[in-house]
Enzyme design. Structure first.
Site, short mmCIF file in Angstrom:
data_model
loop_
_atom_site.label_atom_id
_atom_site.label_comp_id
_atom_site.label_asym_id
_atom_site.label_seq_id
_atom_site.Cartn_x
_atom_site.Cartn_y
_atom_site.Cartn_z
N HIS A 24 0.81 -1.22 0.00
CA HIS A 24 0.00 0.00 0.00
C HIS A 24 0.85 1.28 0.00
CE1 HIS A 24 0.51 -1.14 4.23
NE2 HIS A 24 -0.23 -2.19 4.01
N HIS A 79 -1.66 -11.85 14.33
CA HIS A 79 -1.96 -10.60 13.62
C HIS A 79 -2.83 -10.94 12.41
CE1 HIS A 79 -1.64 -6.71 11.93
NE2 HIS A 79 -0.46 -6.79 11.36
N GLU A 81 -3.71 -8.89 9.83
CA GLU A 81 -3.47 -8.26 8.53
C GLU A 81 -3.24 -9.39 7.51
OE1 GLU A 81 -0.61 -5.03 8.40
OE2 GLU A 81 -1.38 -4.40 6.45
N ASP A 83 -1.45 -10.20 5.09
CA ASP A 83 -0.15 -10.81 4.74
C ASP A 83 0.21 -11.94 5.72
OD1 ASP A 83 0.05 -8.58 6.47
OD2 ASP A 83 2.17 -8.29 6.06
N HIS A 146 1.06 -4.15 15.22
CA HIS A 146 0.89 -3.09 14.26
C HIS A 146 -0.57 -2.65 14.09
CE1 HIS A 146 0.74 -2.49 9.61
NE2 HIS A 146 1.02 -1.33 10.16
N ASP A 165 4.68 -8.43 13.47
CA ASP A 165 5.39 -7.43 12.66
C ASP A 165 6.62 -6.83 13.36
OD1 ASP A 165 3.90 -7.48 10.31
OD2 ASP A 165 2.51 -5.93 10.98
N TYR A 193 12.17 -0.48 7.45
CA TYR A 193 10.90 -1.08 7.86
C TYR A 193 10.29 -0.27 9.00
CZ TYR A 193 8.02 -5.02 9.70
OH TYR A 193 7.01 -5.83 10.16
N HIS A 226 8.15 -11.04 9.43
CA HIS A 226 8.79 -10.65 8.17
C HIS A 226 10.31 -10.72 8.35
CE1 HIS A 226 5.23 -9.03 6.16
NE2 HIS A 226 4.96 -8.30 7.22
FE1 FEO Z 1 0.82 -5.58 9.82
FE2 FEO Z 1 2.98 -7.62 8.08
O1 FEO Z 1 1.33 -6.94 8.64
#
Ligand code: FEO
Length: 401
Positions: A24, A79, A81, A83, A146, A165, A193, A226
């Site tokens: 995004h 989480h 989100e 991803d 996050h 995250d 990041y 990540h």
């Molecule tokens: Fe807040 Fe990697 O998602």
């Protein structure tokens, strides 16, 4: 790639997305990312986090490499989100878990994202635990690090913190551990990041670091969702890096970013940079025609001074400058010295408009310089003086911080 056993009976089952270039608007180029997920083999086989929906097949294959997918008993969703939860529907369908563990906000988000009415959601809050056999999982909510649903899972048996995250990097690699890659590149990716994702939540980050300390957890490995996993000395290093990131202490470093129409504002940018450099503040000059806003934001985050140049265009600010300021404002950098500059043809509003935006971001703003059409020798000298004044103000700020 196969699953990787990162600790005895704990397997990395995430996905490496070499081609992802954008979250995004936040550019990952050229490093891609990973979506990290973990399988813990115990009396209750437990998957912690999943991957982006496009990698659901990879996730199932990696589990199957260790054991039959239908033997997964519990899923922990740290989480929601997508991803990290996009593959959840396929995993749930494949294993029919006894429990899907999530935070109270996670439960709401899961129901909003997925057709989860028949899912066995099991809500936990900070301090709750769940036995999975010889291991007990400990949960800590980390709202807004996050998203509101975010939480972390700590496993004392293995001294492993799965941190979603937090402590991540968007950095696709074949290696799985932070100590296996180039350290300068790793540090750059960690900072990038933080600057583009975590920065607005810096006060939350400080509270969470404090909370982790209060829990008395003996963390020997941090597994973010990540990038690379931290172990050994890397654990303390990344926690210390996050503490410093979150404090946002000003550094003796400046960034000058600008957009220009007929190079007058560009001439001013170079003169401002000269003044900064002359006064002992290293500076990076970034044209918004040549640099992505994510790269500029990383420099803004790492710099104690931010100088913004825009020509006046249609009584306003050039669109790339306006977009950059909007992006920067949303990420809420703090403790900066700042100034504006720019050229104009007739009306000349850009200096005032950019100055107002920098002031609204609570920076220490120094009065800027504008020039009509082409900057004169004296106006360029005023730009050099502006750079010098900003450097002096920054160095005084650092001394008093
Ligand atoms: Fe807040 Fe990697 O998602």
């Amino acid at each position: 790639m196969k699953s990787v056993e990162i600790l005895k009976d704990i397997h990395y089952i995430g996905a490496v997305d070499w081609d992802r270039r954008n979250f995004h608007g936040y550019s990952l180029s050229p490093k891609g990312t990973t979506y990290n997920a973990f399988l813990i083999q115990d009396e209750k086989n437990t998957v912690v986090d999943t991957v982006d929906a496009s990698f659901a097949g990879d996730l199932l294959c990696k589990i199957a490499h260790v054991m039959p997918v239908e033997k997964v008993d519990y899923i922990v969703v740290n989480h929601v989100e997508p991803d990290h939860s996009g593959a959840l529907p396929r995993l749930v369908a494949a294993c029919k878990p006894e429990k899907i563990v999530c935070s109270v906000m996670g439960e709401k988000a899961i129901k909003e994202y997925y057709d989860a009415k028949d899912w066995p959601l099991h809500v936990v809050k900070t301090g709750d635990t769940l036995s999975i056999g010889k291991r007990t999982l400990h949960f800590m909510e980390t709202r807004m690090l996050h998203w509101p649903d975010s939480m972390m899972t700590y496993i004392p048996h293995d001294k492993l913190l799965i941190s979603q995250d937090a402590f991540g990097q968007n950095y696709a690699t074949s290696e799985r551990f932070a100590d296996e890659v180039d350290q300068a590149e790793l540090a750059r990716q960690l900072s990038r990041y933080y600057a583009n994702i975590v920065l607005p939540y810096s006060s939350v980050t400080l509270k969470i670091l404090e909370e982790v300390g209060k829990q008395g957890w003996d963390v020997q490995m941090i597994a973010p969702d990540h990038g690379l996993l931290w172990r050994g000395a890397g654990v303390g290093q990344v926690i210390e890096a996050y503490r410093n990131f979150a404090l946002q202490k000003p550094a003796n470093k400046a960034v000058v970013f600008f957009d220009t129409m007929w190079r007058s504002t560009e001439m001013m940018a170079h003169a401002v940079a000269q003044g900064l450099s002359d006064a002992g503040t290293p500076v990076t000059v970034m044209s918004l025609k040549a640099n992505h806003h994510s790269d500029v934001m990383t420099e803004v985050f790492e710099s104690g001074a931010v100088l913004v140049g825009s020509a006046t265009h249609n009584n306003g600010v050039l669109p790339p400058v306006s977009a950059m300021l909007t992006y920067m404002k949303g990420l809420r950098p703090q403790n900066k010295v700042a100034a504006a500059f720019g050229s104009y043809g007739w009306s000349g509003e850009s200096l005032k408009l950019v100055t107002e935006q920098l002031t609204a971001m609570h920076f220490d703003v120094i009065e800027g310089v504008r020039a009509k059409n082409r900057p004169t020798h004296d106006q360029l000298k005023a730009c050099v003086d502006l750079g010098r004044k900003v450097a002096e103000a920054l160095q005084a700020k650092i001394a008093s911080f």
